[in-house]
Motif scaffolding. Structure first.
Motif, PDB file in Angstrom:
ATOM      1  N   TRP A 154       7.858  -4.487   3.610  1.00 23.11           N
ATOM      2  CA  TRP A 154       8.681  -4.033   4.723  1.00 23.11           C
ATOM      3  C   TRP A 154       8.673  -5.110   5.809  1.00 23.11           C
ATOM      4  O   TRP A 154       7.614  -5.612   6.202  1.00 23.11           O
ATOM      5  N   ARG A 163       6.180   3.304  -3.864  1.00 26.44           N
ATOM      6  CA  ARG A 163       6.015   2.755  -2.524  1.00 26.44           C
ATOM      7  C   ARG A 163       4.564   2.908  -2.081  1.00 26.44           C
ATOM      8  O   ARG A 163       3.903   3.890  -2.411  1.00 26.44           O
ATOM      9  N   PHE A 189       4.814  -1.779   1.181  1.00 27.17           N
ATOM     10  CA  PHE A 189       5.687  -2.430   0.206  1.00 27.17           C
ATOM     11  C   PHE A 189       6.157  -1.433  -0.841  1.00 27.17           C
ATOM     12  O   PHE A 189       5.595  -0.350  -0.990  1.00 27.17           O
ATOM     13  N   TYR A 194      13.105  -3.686   3.167  1.00 25.79           N
ATOM     14  CA  TYR A 194      12.123  -4.306   2.272  1.00 25.79           C
ATOM     15  C   TYR A 194      12.683  -5.625   1.742  1.00 25.79           C
ATOM     16  O   TYR A 194      13.858  -5.707   1.375  1.00 25.79           O
TER      17      TYR A 194
END
Length: 434
Positions: free
Chosen positions: A339, A123, A316, A346
């Motif tokens: 997101w 992430r 993201f 997401y």
């Protein structure tokens, strides 16, 4: 399609791949049976032709009853050769038709499972805490209306559901995204390409889009042409029926095209806004390389996608798709999901797939090196799908008054503008009627 020799030598791997995809395992044995019939009929044809040639050398010197017998046998052989040739052709066609129905072999590192069995790999960035900032986030459609950027009401009036206009700053933002994405790709060594939106059946079938996703493809019956759902199709077909010198590899192309998708099977999903639409613009990365470099190139495509999303300031995550969620051509696939604040989850913005030699074999693309000729590996990766990226930018960079702060990477393409501010009047047919 997969290598028939590999199928003969290791059918267990093909069966395991079919099982992992949730596809028909028995198809593997059907291909092997048809191939055995092809090979046996080919052997029979060769034996009969050899006898026919030998007989042809004997007939001129024969006399009387002997010659009559040889002539009779020659007639029998002619019929047998014709029948064996027909059987050989039919068996070869059947084997090829069945082989085309087998999806690419799943990469050994891909997770096994269905659509929900993806694996989150990493992430980047943290979603904003809008509550701490004192306001509730608007969704991209509301923001697009306030900014005079998105008009789905008139889009639906003109073209039906899942249609839209990008207006004013929305159109400028879309063009800025395309230009910035192409600029990044060119810096990375990609050759920019403006590709056809209409392709022949051979191109669509060669890339594997006339199988499991055929219902999602627009077909023009009068012309027997297809509207592409991604520039991957014309980029892959660019070297169709060609032999490429290995010294030229890798070939990297960045294609821009409008994309068309019927969104079959998505009834009720993402009906609001411009996240899932029938027509959108996209910048697509495409690579032709050696099979030995395919895995490394796949990681490079993913790295360029992460660089792009980082430059847009979007939180993201990177996920790897499970085997049952792979497209027919993909052996392995990574998605970058941004997101989306209004949805609180997401959503996919980019995807990159390694199709190994699958598409190249179907499109009859070969590379030539010291060992002879063989199919290269083909890979693809979205860099920027415009409408989804606009939605992500509007929602993630919004301010309390409905303004949107622009990522720095886009500002040179918007005359240095830092902020998109609400328009004097909202757009939309309902607003106009009021």
């Amino acid at each position: 399609m997969i290598d028939l020799r590999l199928l003969r030598e290791d059918p267990a791997r093909a069966r395991a791949s079919q099982r992992a995809r949730g596809q028909d395992v028995a198809l593997v044995d059907s291909v092997l049976s048809a191939d055995e019939r092809r090979r046996s009929s080919s052997t029979r044809f060769d034996e009969l032709r050899a006898e026919q040639k030998q007989l042809g050398r004997l007939i001129p010197g024969a006399r009387g009853a002997e010659k009559a017998g040889l002539l009779e046998r020659a007639r029998e052989l002619a019929e047998a050769v014709k029948a064996a040739g027909t059987e050989q052709h039919e068996a070869a066609e059947q084997a090829r038709e069945l082989l085309l129905r087998i999806d690419n072999l799943v990469h050994p590192d891909a997770p096994i499972g269905g659509e929900e069995d993806f694996v989150v790999l990493e992430r980047h960035g943290a979603p904003r805490d809008f509550a701490a900032e004192g306001f509730a986030p608007r969704d991209h459609l509301e923001l697009g209306g306030l900014l005079g950027a998105v008009d789905t009401d008139r889009g639906a009036k003109v073209s039906g559901s899942r249609s839209y206009y990008l207006t004013g700053v929305g159109a400028l933002l879309g063009l800025a995204l395309v230009n910035a994405a192409v600029a990044q790709a060119v810096t990375a060594g990609f050759t920019p390409m403006l590709t056809p939106n209409l392709v022949k059946p051979a191109a669509m079938a060669g890339t594997g889009y006339l199988g499991q996703v055929e219902d999602d493809v627009y077909h023009l019956d009068k012309d027997d042409l297809y509207l592409v759902g991604t520039s991957e199709v014309p980029l892959a077909a660019y070297h169709m029926d060609e032999i490429i010198d290995a010294g030229r590899l890798p070939l990297r192309y960045a294609g821009f095209s409008t994309c068309y998708r019927r969104e079959a099977g998505s009834y009720g999903k993402d009906t609001r806004g411009i996240f899932r639409v029938h027509q959108f613009d996209k910048v697509e990365m495409f690579v032709c390389t050696t099979p030995e470099e395919a895995d490394s190139e796949h990681q490079r495509l993913l790295a360029w996608q992460k660089q792009w999303l980082d430059s847009l300031g979007l939180p993201f995550q990177v996920v790897e798709s499970a085997s049952g969620d792979l497209g027919a051509s993909a052996a392995r696939k990574f998605d970058c999901e941004a997101w989306i604040p209004a949805q609180g989850r997401y959503r996919e913005l980019t995807s990159t797939s390694n199709t190994t030699q699958f598409q190249a074999r179907r499109l009859n693309i070969r590379l030539r090196d010291a060992g002879g000729t063989r199919p290269p590996a083909l890979l693809n990766g979205t860099l920027c799908a415009v409408t989804r990226t606009i939605a992500a930018i509007l929602e993630n960079h919004q301010l309390a008054d409905g303004s949107v702060r622009l990522p720095e990477v886009l500002r040179p393409y918007l005359a240095g503008r830092e902020l998109l501010e609400p328009a004097a009047a909202p757009v939309g047919a309902r607003a106009a009627a009021e």
